[in-house]
Motif scaffolding. Structure first.
Motif, mmCIF file in Angstrom:
data_model
loop_
_atom_site.group_PDB
_atom_site.id
_atom_site.type_symbol
_atom_site.label_atom_id
_atom_site.label_comp_id
_atom_site.label_asym_id
_atom_site.label_seq_id
_atom_site.Cartn_x
_atom_site.Cartn_y
_atom_site.Cartn_z
ATOM 1 N N ILE A 1 0.930 -1.042 0.232
ATOM 2 C CA ILE A 1 -0.364 -0.003 -0.062
ATOM 3 C C ILE A 1 1.091 1.266 0.075
ATOM 4 O O ILE A 1 0.466 2.526 -0.306
ATOM 5 C CB ILE A 1 -0.626 -0.277 1.479
ATOM 6 N N ASP A 2 2.013 1.132 0.381
ATOM 7 C CA ASP A 2 3.127 2.588 0.885
ATOM 8 C C ASP A 2 3.481 2.930 -0.272
ATOM 9 O O ASP A 2 3.577 4.047 -0.550
ATOM 10 C CB ASP A 2 3.841 2.508 1.842
ATOM 11 N N THR A 3 4.307 1.309 -1.160
ATOM 12 C CA THR A 3 4.702 1.593 -2.354
ATOM 13 C C THR A 3 3.807 1.978 -3.977
ATOM 14 O O THR A 3 3.710 3.124 -4.289
ATOM 15 C CB THR A 3 5.583 -0.085 -3.039
ATOM 16 N N HIS B 1 0.678 6.888 11.353
ATOM 17 C CA HIS B 1 1.831 6.281 10.651
ATOM 18 C C HIS B 1 2.095 7.350 9.257
ATOM 19 O O HIS B 1 1.256 7.935 8.250
ATOM 20 C CB HIS B 1 0.437 4.945 9.586
ATOM 21 N N PRO B 2 2.823 7.668 9.529
ATOM 22 C CA PRO B 2 3.720 8.800 8.643
ATOM 23 C C PRO B 2 3.916 8.678 7.686
ATOM 24 O O PRO B 2 3.948 7.493 6.795
ATOM 25 C CB PRO B 2 4.792 9.795 9.210
ATOM 26 N N GLY C 1 9.891 5.280 1.577
ATOM 27 C CA GLY C 1 10.347 5.259 2.412
ATOM 28 C C GLY C 1 11.874 6.074 2.913
ATOM 29 O O GLY C 1 12.425 5.934 3.677
ATOM 30 N N LEU C 2 11.742 6.992 2.038
ATOM 31 C CA LEU C 2 13.159 7.867 1.570
ATOM 32 C C LEU C 2 12.695 9.592 2.293
ATOM 33 O O LEU C 2 13.549 10.103 2.750
ATOM 34 C CB LEU C 2 13.729 7.786 0.092
ATOM 35 N N VAL C 3 11.476 9.495 1.113
ATOM 36 C CA VAL C 3 11.178 11.169 1.750
ATOM 37 C C VAL C 3 10.049 11.668 2.007
ATOM 38 O O VAL C 3 8.738 10.975 1.959
ATOM 39 C CB VAL C 3 10.949 12.065 -0.209
#
Length: 187
Positions: A46-48, A117-118, A123-125
């Motif tokens: 989901i984050d991707t 959940h920021p 996962g980098l910026v």
């Protein structure tokens, strides 16, 4: 400036077209398989998906600015109704390439657990959520989360249809009509 008409897209337009196409296809596959993934991989998927969506939004802005400054090649080999259909299809794709990431961002910003959940791009910026939505009363936010989620899904379904028509139209002209349309958008 050459007096010869340009029959190809610029390298920048071609790169943006294919990078965005690959990202959108990847995002489609990712969201279609998310329910089949083991629980420990769902959050990453989901984050991707969100990161790809925001990336597409940024690339869309670049593509739109490029398109406004660089006229695309004419479609002289097409019938008038085909040129109109191509133009309407492209406008629809452009609208969806803007609306899909925005609706997803609105949906994510209205998620009840968003503050815990920021969000970050790959996962980098760190990436902000939409503060106006985040700061709403929880009950309203939950309703909007559902509404924006449905909107995102409807827009995605519309995108699937236009994307399929775009690909099928290009293949029809290339393979059946023997028109060299694909070469205009290839390296």
């Amino acid at each position: 400036m050459s007096s010869q008409p340009n029959h190809r897209y610029s390298v920048v337009a071609i790169v943006l077209h294919w990078v965005m196409a690959v990202l959108m296809l990847g995002n489609i596959v990712l969201i279609w398989i998310v329910d089949e993934l083991p629980d420990e991989r769902v959050r990453l998927a989901i984050d991707t998906h969100k990161s790809i969506g925001i990336t597409v939004l940024g690339l869309f802005v670049l593509r739109l600015l490029w398109r406004l400054a660089h006229r695309p090649p004419e479609l002289h080999e097409l019938a008038a109704w085909e040129r109109l259909a191509a133009k309407v299809g492209h406008v629809g794709l452009y609208a969806l390439l803007l609306a899909l990431p925005l609706s997803g961002w609105l949906h994510d910003s209205a998620w009840k657990d968003a503050a815990a959940h920021p969000m970050s791009l790959f996962g980098l910026v760190p990436w902000p959520r939409i503060g106006l939505i985040m700061n709403l009363e929880p009950g309203l936010k939950e309703q909007l989360h559902s509404l924006f989620g449905q909107m995102h899904e409807w827009l995605a379904n519309g995108f699937y249809v236009l994307f399929a028509l775009h690909v099928l139209g290009a293949l029809k002209h290339q393979l059946l009509d023997r028109q060299k349309l694909l070469q205009r958008m290839w390296f």
